[in-house]
Design an enzyme around this catalytic site. Structure first.
Site, short mmCIF file in Angstrom:
data_model
loop_
_atom_site.label_atom_id
_atom_site.label_comp_id
_atom_site.label_asym_id
_atom_site.label_seq_id
_atom_site.Cartn_x
_atom_site.Cartn_y
_atom_site.Cartn_z
N ARG A 36 0.85 -1.18 0.00
CA ARG A 36 0.00 0.00 0.00
C ARG A 36 0.89 1.23 0.00
O ARG A 36 2.07 1.17 0.34
CB ARG A 36 -0.91 -0.01 1.24
N ARG B 16 -2.38 10.45 3.56
CA ARG B 16 -3.15 10.96 4.70
C ARG B 16 -3.89 12.22 4.26
O ARG B 16 -3.27 13.14 3.76
CB ARG B 16 -2.22 11.31 5.85
N ARG C 261 19.56 -6.32 0.04
CA ARG C 261 20.05 -5.01 -0.37
C ARG C 261 20.94 -4.48 0.74
O ARG C 261 20.76 -4.81 1.91
CB ARG C 261 18.89 -4.03 -0.59
N ARG D 238 18.91 9.65 0.41
CA ARG D 238 18.57 10.63 1.45
C ARG D 238 19.80 11.14 2.16
O ARG D 238 20.89 10.56 2.03
CB ARG D 238 17.57 10.06 2.46
N GLU E 207 23.08 8.63 1.95
CA GLU E 207 22.79 7.20 1.89
C GLU E 207 22.55 6.75 0.45
O GLU E 207 21.77 7.37 -0.27
CB GLU E 207 21.54 6.91 2.74
N TYR F 5 12.93 -8.49 7.65
CA TYR F 5 13.18 -7.16 8.18
C TYR F 5 12.45 -7.02 9.50
O TYR F 5 11.24 -7.22 9.58
CB TYR F 5 12.72 -6.04 7.21
N ASP G 220 11.92 -4.35 12.78
CA ASP G 220 12.23 -3.14 13.53
C ASP G 220 12.79 -3.56 14.89
O ASP G 220 12.60 -4.70 15.32
CB ASP G 220 10.95 -2.31 13.74
P1 FAD Z 1 21.65 -7.17 14.10
O1 FAD Z 1 21.56 -5.87 14.76
O2 FAD Z 1 22.00 -7.23 12.66
O3 FAD Z 1 22.72 -8.04 14.92
C1 FAD Z 1 23.27 -9.24 14.42
C2 FAD Z 1 24.69 -9.35 14.95
O4 FAD Z 1 25.20 -10.66 14.60
C3 FAD Z 1 25.65 -8.35 14.32
O5 FAD Z 1 26.28 -7.60 15.33
C4 FAD Z 1 26.63 -9.21 13.53
O6 FAD Z 1 27.94 -8.69 13.54
C5 FAD Z 1 26.55 -10.52 14.28
N1 FAD Z 1 26.97 -11.65 13.45
C6 FAD Z 1 26.51 -11.98 12.23
N2 FAD Z 1 27.16 -13.06 11.76
C7 FAD Z 1 28.06 -13.43 12.72
C8 FAD Z 1 29.03 -14.45 12.81
N3 FAD Z 1 29.23 -15.32 11.82
N4 FAD Z 1 29.78 -14.56 13.94
C9 FAD Z 1 29.60 -13.65 14.95
N5 FAD Z 1 28.70 -12.65 14.90
C10 FAD Z 1 27.94 -12.54 13.80
N6 FAD Z 1 14.60 -0.49 13.40
C11 FAD Z 1 13.77 0.39 14.01
O7 FAD Z 1 13.03 0.00 14.92
N7 FAD Z 1 13.77 1.71 13.64
C12 FAD Z 1 14.57 2.19 12.66
O8 FAD Z 1 14.54 3.38 12.35
C13 FAD Z 1 15.44 1.28 12.00
N8 FAD Z 1 16.24 1.71 11.01
C14 FAD Z 1 17.05 0.81 10.38
C15 FAD Z 1 17.86 1.26 9.35
C16 FAD Z 1 18.68 0.38 8.68
C17 FAD Z 1 19.55 0.87 7.57
C18 FAD Z 1 18.67 -0.99 9.04
C19 FAD Z 1 19.54 -1.99 8.30
C20 FAD Z 1 17.88 -1.44 10.06
C21 FAD Z 1 17.05 -0.54 10.74
N9 FAD Z 1 16.25 -0.96 11.80
C22 FAD Z 1 15.42 -0.08 12.42
C23 FAD Z 1 16.23 -2.38 12.22
C24 FAD Z 1 17.21 -2.70 13.34
O9 FAD Z 1 18.52 -2.47 12.91
C25 FAD Z 1 17.00 -4.17 13.72
O10 FAD Z 1 15.73 -4.34 14.27
C26 FAD Z 1 17.98 -4.70 14.71
O11 FAD Z 1 19.29 -4.43 14.30
C27 FAD Z 1 17.78 -6.21 14.77
O12 FAD Z 1 18.65 -6.76 15.69
P2 FAD Z 1 19.26 -8.19 15.43
O13 FAD Z 1 19.92 -8.57 16.70
O14 FAD Z 1 18.24 -9.11 14.88
O15 FAD Z 1 20.31 -8.02 14.23
#
Ligand code: FAD
Ligand code: NA
Length: 391
Positions: A176, A180, A259, A290, A314, A362, A364
């Site tokens: 969608r 607004r 991506r 942006r 970015e 994905y 948050d």
């Molecule tokens: P991650 O934060 O990716 O953590 C995974 C960790 O595993 C990393 O530190 C990595 O180094 C480690 N890892 C991976 N492979 C290995 C390996 N083989 N050995 C050891 N360590 C390893 N969320 C929001 O709520 N608001 C936002 O505005 C927002 N903006 C974002 C913008 C961007 C560009 C991105 C990419 C994400 C955004 N997010 C946002 C989402 C947010 O980043 C995630 O929700 C959050 O990072 C998820 O946490 P995670 O622990 O699942 O993954």
């Protein structure tokens, strides 16, 4: 040799939530490994050395949630400012508010429509296609909001995000396009929103701050030259794995596509560059999508310099295996691959896959935290003889 009850691979929000619960609620000894040289995964932030302004290294992170239990949980580790996110976009040298709202529409058409007039106008412009007949993203975009707004605000921006012309993108990429019919341009609709008062890294460090939690940085789980690696520990101790699911299985079912983003930082000798935290660039002739200006995330910080600012451009593109994976592409092939990996995952006893990379979704921040809390309750706590389920 191994002095841990639980190993967590990845110190992002998912991994740290698991580690914190396991240590505080079950008294387990938890070893967290991360291949990066800092904790926190993609939410990590740092003070820019030249200006002292907090920069989100992996892209701007805005915290928002409507989930009461998640809000209660995160407030144990940080307090939040009253920041409310708003985004603007530059189209042909004119700045408009996003998401598309009555202000955007009236500015774009040079009009003073009320809500009903604007709704009728957009409906007539959207009549060119039916949503259900749309064969690609472009037709779906036009079916949803009409050609003029689609071409101004969606077409080129989407092409830059995907490096693909929208006529060649599947219609499903957008479900969608919210319009607004008020002047409200708050980006998020959630009950709770704000930024951590002392920054993201302080919040993340507070989660890991427990005598039973040890964090080892610079450790890749697949590097067999160091003691904590997949081969050495799987089957020995329960593991929560938050790295990439295809990597865990050595890409046996193919690579899932992502991506990634490239960021360019620049310190400028002025106090304020754009007057707001995020400015999109809607047009194709500007190569970046942006510009972030980090000082605006914390207008309350009096210590920020008034004669310098830091901005970050970015750029978006498809990721190779060497790049940081940011957003799942989710092609039909990716969906088949993910199902195959889920099958393999069932054969890995006491390895729990979670987080953004481990589930190829994905998430948050509040979703990563929420799903870690439920994995803890429903899987890990009962495994260690603790309470199960809600409550
Ligand atoms: P991650 O934060 O990716 O953590 C995974 C960790 O595993 C990393 O530190 C990595 O180094 C480690 N890892 C991976 N492979 C290995 C390996 N083989 N050995 C050891 N360590 C390893 N969320 C929001 O709520 N608001 C936002 O505005 C927002 N903006 C974002 C913008 C961007 C560009 C991105 C990419 C994400 C955004 N997010 C946002 C989402 C947010 O980043 C995630 O929700 C959050 O990072 C998820 O946490 P995670 O622990 O699942 O993954
Ligand atoms: Na339509």
């Amino acid at each position: 040799q191994m002095n841990a009850d639980l190993i967590v691979v990845g110190s992002g929000f998912f991994g740290l939530t698991i580690a914190e619960r396991a240590a505080n609620e079950l008294g387990l000894k938890v070893l967290v490994v991360d291949r990066r040289d800092h904790i926190g995964g993609n939410a990590y932030s740092e003070a820019d050395p030249e200006t002292g302004i907090e920069v989100h290294r992996y892209g701007a992170h805005l915290f928002h949630t409507s989930v009461e239990s998640v809000w209660q949980y995160v407030n144990r580790f940080t307090s939040f400012t009253n920041y409310q996110h708003k985004v603007y976009t530059n189209h042909k040298g004119v700045v408009y508010p996003l998401p598309i709202n009555l202000g955007t529409i009236n500015q774009f058409f040079g009009a003073a429509y009320g809500p009903d007039e604007a709704r009728a106008l957009i409906a007539s412009q959207a009549g060119e296609f039916n949503v259900s007949d749309a064969r690609n993203l472009e037709e779906k975009g036009i079916a949803l909001i009409g050609r003029p707004l689609y071409e101004a605000f969606i077409r080129d921006y989407t092409a830059k995000q995907w490096q693909t012309d929208p006529t060649e993108l599947p219609a499903e990429v957008i479900s969608r396009l919210p319009v607004r019919y008020t002047y409200d341009n708050r980006y998020f609709n959630d009950t709770y929103e704000g930024l951590p008062v002392k920054g993201y890294t302080n919040w993340l460090e507070n989660m890991a701050d427990h005598p039973n939690i040890e964090v080892k940085l610079g450790v890749d789980f697949f590097d067999e030259s160091q003691p904590i690696n997949k081969k050495a520990v799987v089957g020995q101790v329960p593991i929560v794995y938050t790295g990439a699911i295809d990597r865990y299985f050595d890409y046996a079912e193919g690579e899932l596509s992502w991506r990634t983003l490239d960021f360019e930082r620049e310190v400028l000798p002025i106090g304020d560059f754009q007057g707001t935290s995020v400015m999109n660039y809607a047009d194709r002739d500007v190569p970046y999508t942006r510009i972030h200006e980090f000082r605006h995330f914390h207008p309350e910080r009096r210590e920020y310099p008034t004669d310098k600012t830091i901005i970050m451009r970015e750029f978006s593109r498809f990721a190779t295996r060497e790049d940081e994976p940011y957003y799942p592409v989710n092609t039909p092939g990716d969906r088949d691959g993910l199902l195959a990996y889920r099958g393999l995952q069932d054969g890995e006893k006491n390895v729990f896959f979670g987080g953004r990379l481990g589930t190829y979704k994905y998430l948050d921040m509040h979703m990563a935290i929420g799903s870690a809390l439920s994995m803890f309750r429903n899987k890990l706590s009962p495994l260690f003889g603790g309470p199960e389920g809600d409550g």
